[in-house]
Design an enzyme around this catalytic site. Structure first.
Site, short mmCIF file in Angstrom:
data_model
loop_
_atom_site.label_atom_id
_atom_site.label_comp_id
_atom_site.label_asym_id
_atom_site.label_seq_id
_atom_site.Cartn_x
_atom_site.Cartn_y
_atom_site.Cartn_z
N CYS A 22 0.87 -1.18 0.00
CA CYS A 22 0.00 0.00 0.00
C CYS A 22 0.91 1.23 0.00
O CYS A 22 2.08 1.13 -0.37
CB CYS A 22 -0.96 -0.03 1.18
SG CYS A 22 -0.17 -0.02 2.80
N ASN A 25 2.43 1.46 4.28
CA ASN A 25 2.76 0.18 4.94
C ASN A 25 2.54 0.27 6.46
O ASN A 25 3.28 -0.33 7.24
CB ASN A 25 4.19 -0.26 4.60
CG ASN A 25 4.53 -1.70 5.01
OD1 ASN A 25 5.65 -1.98 5.40
ND2 ASN A 25 3.58 -2.61 4.95
N CYS A 27 -1.13 0.68 7.43
CA CYS A 27 -2.56 0.35 7.61
C CYS A 27 -2.94 -0.89 6.79
O CYS A 27 -3.02 -2.00 7.32
CB CYS A 27 -3.46 1.53 7.22
SG CYS A 27 -3.26 2.98 8.28
N ARG A 28 -3.18 -0.71 5.49
CA ARG A 28 -3.77 -1.77 4.70
C ARG A 28 -2.85 -2.98 4.48
O ARG A 28 -3.27 -4.13 4.69
CB ARG A 28 -4.23 -1.22 3.33
CG ARG A 28 -5.35 -0.23 3.45
CD ARG A 28 -5.52 0.55 2.16
NE ARG A 28 -4.40 1.46 1.93
CZ ARG A 28 -4.24 2.20 0.86
NH1 ARG A 28 -5.11 2.11 -0.13
NH2 ARG A 28 -3.21 3.02 0.75
N SER A 29 -1.61 -2.74 4.02
CA SER A 29 -0.78 -3.91 3.67
C SER A 29 -0.31 -4.71 4.89
O SER A 29 -0.27 -5.95 4.81
CB SER A 29 0.38 -3.54 2.73
OG SER A 29 1.25 -2.62 3.32
N ASP A 140 -7.88 3.71 1.24
CA ASP A 140 -7.00 4.20 2.29
C ASP A 140 -7.84 4.66 3.49
O ASP A 140 -8.65 5.57 3.36
CB ASP A 140 -6.20 5.38 1.70
CG ASP A 140 -5.14 5.88 2.65
OD1 ASP A 140 -5.15 5.48 3.84
OD2 ASP A 140 -4.30 6.67 2.20
#
Ligand code: 4NP
Length: 169
Positions: A22, A25, A27-29, A140
């Site tokens: 993401c 690096n 939050c999402r990934s 995001d």
């Protein structure tokens, strides 16, 4: 859901490296990494998979995931302990599949890829998500409230099951 051919081609390979990417690096990934690790362990497939995550922006390098992401993840049983790092050129060699969270991540990774073969490794997380037709990416959550973080986990839980099903047949 449109499972990319490159993922189907990996099915049956002895050892498969999957890198989730993401922007930050944090939050999402790292959440994707946590969800995928959990599934891999649940199925006893640790010997077959290398799971990692990275970001296109290096400003959070060395940091744990965002506190809000960690709080939402742990409620579902995912302890996130990854330390943020930036995507490296060697990732395009070392991993078999590079899974982008949104279209901007996807475009930037495809631009960075050193070869056509490496470019083919870049896929979108949303292509593995079956149940959320209203979403065209994993959005995001950084500037959102709690519902943004919950949506990220909902999408990742859906997508990681389909991703692992595809790779582990
Ligand atoms: P992520 O969220 O890409 O899901 O880790 C973000 C985290 C930090 C920033 C942007 C997105 N940032 O610009 O600092």
């Amino acid at each position: 859901m449109e499972i990319p051919e490159v993922a189907r081609e990996l099915a049956g390979k002895d050892r498969i490296g999957v890198l989730f990417v993401c922007l930050g690096n944090i939050c999402r990934s790292p959440a994707a990494e946590g969800v995928m690790r959990h599934l891999v362990e649940e199925r006893g497939l640790q010997e077959r998979f290398d799971i990692d995550s990275a970001g296109l922006y290096g400003g959070h390098a060395g940091d744990l995931p965002d506190h809000r992401m960690r709080v939402h993840a742990i409620r579902r049983g995912y302890g996130l302990i990854h330390r943020s790092r930036k995507v490296r050129m060697s990732d395009f060699d070392e991993f078999d599949l590079i899974v982008a969270m949104d279209h901007s991540n996807y475009d930037r990774l495809r631009d960075m890829a050193p070869t056509l073969e490496a470019q083919r490794k870049v896929v979108r997380m949303i292509d593995f998500v079956g149940g959320y037709p209203q979403c065209d990416c994993v959005p995001d959550p950084y500037y959102d409230g709690a519902e943004g973080f919950e949506l990220v986990l909902d999408l990742l839980e859906d997508g990681c099951v389909n991703l692992l099903d595809t790779l582990s047949v």
